[in-house]
Design a protein around this motif. Structure first.
Motif, short mmCIF file in Angstrom:
data_model
loop_
_atom_site.label_atom_id
_atom_site.label_comp_id
_atom_site.label_asym_id
_atom_site.label_seq_id
_atom_site.Cartn_x
_atom_site.Cartn_y
_atom_site.Cartn_z
N PRO A 1 0.89 6.92 2.80
CA PRO A 1 -0.37 7.85 2.63
C PRO A 1 -1.58 6.53 3.22
CG PRO A 1 1.28 7.86 0.82
CD PRO A 1 1.45 7.05 1.00
N LYS A 2 -0.94 5.31 2.36
CA LYS A 2 -2.38 4.73 2.81
C LYS A 2 -2.40 3.18 3.60
CE LYS A 2 -3.45 4.18 -2.06
NZ LYS A 2 -3.61 3.49 -3.91
N SER A 3 -1.36 3.95 4.54
CA SER A 3 -0.73 2.99 5.87
C SER A 3 -1.60 2.76 6.49
CB SER A 3 0.97 3.37 6.31
OG SER A 3 0.76 4.31 6.69
N ARG A 4 -2.78 3.84 7.01
CA ARG A 4 -4.12 3.79 8.07
C ARG A 4 -4.82 2.81 7.18
NH1 ARG A 4 -4.37 8.65 8.59
NH2 ARG A 4 -3.87 8.68 11.09
N ASP A 5 -5.16 2.86 6.42
CA ASP A 5 -6.42 2.35 6.01
C ASP A 5 -6.30 1.34 5.45
OD1 ASP A 5 -7.30 4.91 4.56
OD2 ASP A 5 -6.57 4.40 2.50
N VAL A 6 -4.75 0.55 5.47
CA VAL A 6 -4.58 -1.07 5.53
C VAL A 6 -4.98 -1.49 6.89
CG1 VAL A 6 -2.99 -2.74 5.48
CG2 VAL A 6 -3.18 -1.08 3.61
#
Length: 832
Positions: free
Chosen positions: A607-612
């Motif tokens: 779920p946080k891959s785009r944030d990274v």
């Protein structure tokens, strides 16, 4: 001598004669076999003749099973007694872990209908009182196998072949192969006796053969040189001893049938009865590889000196297990070359890069495998495919990176591991590390424990660092190993946060040119993607089954980037190139490049891959660069992550929001460091292949080599959404003609608390076996075991209750809907 044949088999051992026999039985009437010396003069003559069923491979178990059944029919057909003594095979266990191994093996055997029995130490002692049993846990007993006379069975197959029209010529050596466009010109030289040696004469012939099979045993390196190939088949010394008659055995035999073959796997030996005495065959440490480049001309049916010091431990353990053997003297000894391969499986199938050239090399258990190898190779040659998936035996499972030194050291290791516990999570250490991605040292420093895929080092999981003295990174298990809780945390990280996977080992090809689009449209069964889009698709065999799985990225109108399984680079390349060569006259120029070693791959998911990635991306509008509008699911974009150019593909094998980041491999360390710097802010967790394997099963993603293979069609794999029946493609008619013999399903399993399935287990509906698992593991989403496999089509419906065999018990399982985790793909399409 005949100079024009349909098929020429080179090598007159058990394997070669079986191939010649089965080609003739399959309907090829014009077959010839050449042997440079006498039949059986290679490793066949000094083989001990054992027929062990035991094998963890589904395909190899089929091969061994066929051999054992086939050998029992030879006398009726040929009138020659093959010397088969059906005395049974008792495989003993000194530890519970060894019994766990036998239970996992038994699950595979069950799927092939191999009979077996469990025996307690008391039952062993009662039935065979010469065996010491007080330190045993138990045994698995095969009542239908035993041992055979290698020379007799070879001669029986040779007679059967002759009866079917095969011509067998002795004392002819092959000195050259030349492909003439539609046949092989094979130059052969007559061999003559001179001073006890076999030497070439002046007499030569050229044989025209449409097909050639090499079954040259210890001479495989010479064959490789003549063909311009790398063949990792190199002999290793194997010694066994024969004792004088044992008075206790002689007395026992007065009122009993022959003693079964004994195997004390924990002591690393087999023992069988021989003329009132015993044959001891150890698989000891430090047995050396021999003939790394060639077999000396003077070496015929010869042996090496015995090295008793090397087998002292195994000899003493035989005396412990059979106390009556302590006072028995030695009668004979044998120390001869037995060909091995790095994984112990033979090289059986089409030769890489060559037309109508077939290899049957590297048979460490040649007598056991000869019958089945002949049958299934003949099926490949005559019918185009065998009824079992032969990929695990294919010669192209080793690429051009493999060297003589690598093969020799790995073959020695394979010999030593014959009786070492065959853990499903085992990783053998010889010749490693060899192929490493740039971030290897970074990953190792983070606790990565590596597996080996096609020579590449790939993280399996990240355990505690070496400073934790309570954790054994080398511990293996048939249950949940020490690595299991670490893989659980990695899987949770991807489901709940963000994980980073090194997938550099993926196979990558570029296909381009004026004929590329028409060719790939014919070669694969799905629609081709538009430029900048991707599709999952399959290349089929000529029999309509699944040959290869590809993710195809369309880079331009006539340029494509193909990604496939990392373990099968040479295997995929050979099939792709040969097919393109065949179709180029029809479709136009097609260029194919293997770019596997040019591109590294990181998969970032969660779920946080785009944030990274938003932290790193260089774009005029970084806040929208990775949005669904600008970067939809199943598309490819060229992006920049800081100083690294990246071919980013929005797809995730884990089923979460994610991207594959294909990058210039020389920038792999830099990109890894940039991605991991987001750990403090976003909690990036490095993830290994074991967690990834669990996650893909939660999404019902089929894997090549397990669910996908040459024994099932894409329809049977239940993948209709990736098949475009409106177009013509290779294997389409054959695929449709097959129909649906079995169907791939996903199951959730209420198994034992300390064990998950490995993907080799039998499935039951009540008392009826209805299928088998092909993959297995643990589901963090459902908190229980998970598996994928094939069942009868009428049972392949969600909610169907079944049983799965694990640890010799049946456990409840239920077929789920496809993609039980996030069946609507909402998380993978998440916008941001």
């Amino acid at each position: 001598m005949k100079t024009h044949v349909k098929a020429l088999v080179v090598g007159g051992g058990a394997v070669g004669t079986s191939i010649a026999y089965h080609l003739a039985r399959a309907g090829w009437s014009d077959v010839m076999l050449l042997e440079r010396d006498e039949l059986t003069s290679g490793s066949t003559w000094h083989a001990a003749g054992l027929l062990p069923y035991f094998n963890m491979s589904f395909a190899t178990t089929h091969i061994h099973d066929y051999s054992i059944k086939f050998y029992k029919t030879l006398e009726e057909e040929t009138g020659l007694n093959a010397g088969f003594f059906v005395v049974g095979n008792l495989r003993m266990a000194q530890t519970q872990e060894r019994m766990d191994e036998y239970m996992l093996y038994a699950a595979t055997a069950e799927t092939v209908d191999v009979p077996y029995e469990w025996m307690s130490p008391a039952q062993i002692k009662e039935r065979w009182p010469l065996v010491r049993t007080e330190d045993l846990k138990g045994a698995i007993y095969h009542p239908t196998d035993g041992y055979i006379n290698p020379a007799d069975v070879t001669m029986a197959m040779a007679k059967g072949a002759r009866q079917r029209g095969v011509v067998i010529e002795r004392k002819w050596q092959v000195d050259g192969y030349e492909w003439a466009g539609d046949h092989w010109d094979v130059t052969v030289t007559k061999m003559v006796e001179r001073g006890g040696n076999l030497v070439p004469s002046e007499e030569k012939e050229v044989i025209q053969a449409e097909h050639v099979v090499t079954a040259t045993g210890n001479h495989a390196q010479r064959t490789a040189r003549l063909l311009g190939l790398k063949i990792p088949a190199i002999p290793v010394e194997h010694q066994y001893i024969v004792t004088e008659p044992d008075p206790a055995l002689v007395e026992w035999r007065k009122t009993n049938e022959q003693h079964p073959v004994l195997r004390d796997a924990d002591a690393k030996w087999y023992v069988r009865e021989e003329r009132g005495g015993w044959i001891l065959g150890p698989y000891e440490r430090n047995a050396p590889a021999r003939f790394l480049y060639d077999v000396p001309e003077a070496f015929r049916a010869d042996l090496f000196p015995l090295d008793l010091d090397r087998i002292e431990e195994e000899y003493m353990s035989m005396i412990h297990r059979i106390p009556s053997s302590e006072t028995v003297g030695l009668k004979d000894d044998y120390n001869g070359p037995i060909c091995y391969t790095p994984d112990g499986n033979p090289l059986l199938g089409p030769a890489p890069g060559l037309r109508n050239m077939w290899l049957a090399e590297g048979f460490s258990f040649g007598i056991t495998a000869a019958g089945g190898a002949g049958k299934y190779l003949a099926d490949l040659m005559v019918e185009g495919e065998a009824e079992i998936d032969m990929a695990s035996l294919d010669p192209k499972r080793y690429g051009s990176w493999m060297t003589t030194e690598y093969a020799a050291r790995k073959n020695e290791e394979a010999y030593e591991h014959v009786y070492i516990l065959h853990h499903p999570d085992e990783e053998r250490p010889a010749c490693r590390p060899l192929r490493t991605a740039p971030a290897y040292d970074r990953q190792k420093a983070l606790g990565a424990q590596f597996g080996c895929v096609n020579g590449w080092e790939r993280p399996n999981y990240y355990g505690p660092l070496d400073a934790d003295e309570n954790f054994d990174h080398d511990a293996r298990s048939f249950r949940r190993g020490g690595w299991w809780p670490y893989a659980v945390e990695e899987a949770k990280a991807i489901r709940e946060g963000v994980g980073l996977i090194d997938a550099t080992a993926f196979t990558k090809h570029v296909v381009k040119g004026p004929g590329a689009t028409a060719f790939l449209d014919w070669f694969t069964c799905n629609k081709l993607p538009k430029v900048g889009r991707i599709n999952l698709t399959y290349a089929l065999t000529s029999a309509g089954t699944t040959r290869t799985e590809y993710t195809i990225v369309r880079l331009a109108e006539d340029e494509y980037y193909l990604v496939s399984a990392g373990a099968w680079t040479a295997y995929d390349a050979d099939y792709l190139r040969k097919a393109a060569e065949d179709k180029a006259p029809e479709f136009g120029y097609i260029e194919i490049q293997d770019v596997t070693s040019q591109w590294g791959v990181y998969a970032i998911a969660g779920p946080k891959s785009r944030d990274v990635l938003n932290e790193l991306i260089c774009d005029a509008e970084p806040e929208t660069a990775l949005s669904n509008k600008r970067f939809p699911w199943l598309t490819m974009r060229n992006i920049e992550l800081k100083m690294c150019p990246v071919r980013a593909i929005r797809v995730a094998y884990t089923g979460e929001l994610g991207w594959e980041l294909h990058h210039p491999i020389e920038m792999g360390r830099y990109l890894w460091d940039q991605l991991m710097q987001a750990d403090e802010k976003h909690g990036v967790k490095p993830v290994g292949a074991r967690a990834q394997n669990w996650l893909r099963q939660e999404k019902s993603y089929r894997a090549f080599g397990t669910e996908l293979g040459r024994d099932a069609t894409p329809v049977e794999a239940d993948l209709p959404r990736f098949i475009d029946l409106s177009k013509d493609f290779h294997g389409k008619d054959e695929m449709q003609e097959i129909g649906v013999r079995s169907k791939c399903v996903t199951l959730l399993i209420d198994g034992p608390e300390d064990c998950d399935p490995w993907g080799r287990e039998a499935l039951y509906d009540g008392d009826v076996r209805v299928g088998r698992l092909t993959s297995g593991g643990y589901s963090v989403a459902f908190g229980k075991s998970i598996g994928m496999g094939y069942v009868r089509p009428d049972l392949a419906v969600p909610g169907q209750k079944l049983k799965v065999r694990m640890l010799d018990q049946l456990w409840d399982a239920e077929i789920t809907e496809d993609s039980p985790y996030d069946p609507k793909n909402e998380t993978i399409r998440k916008d941001g």
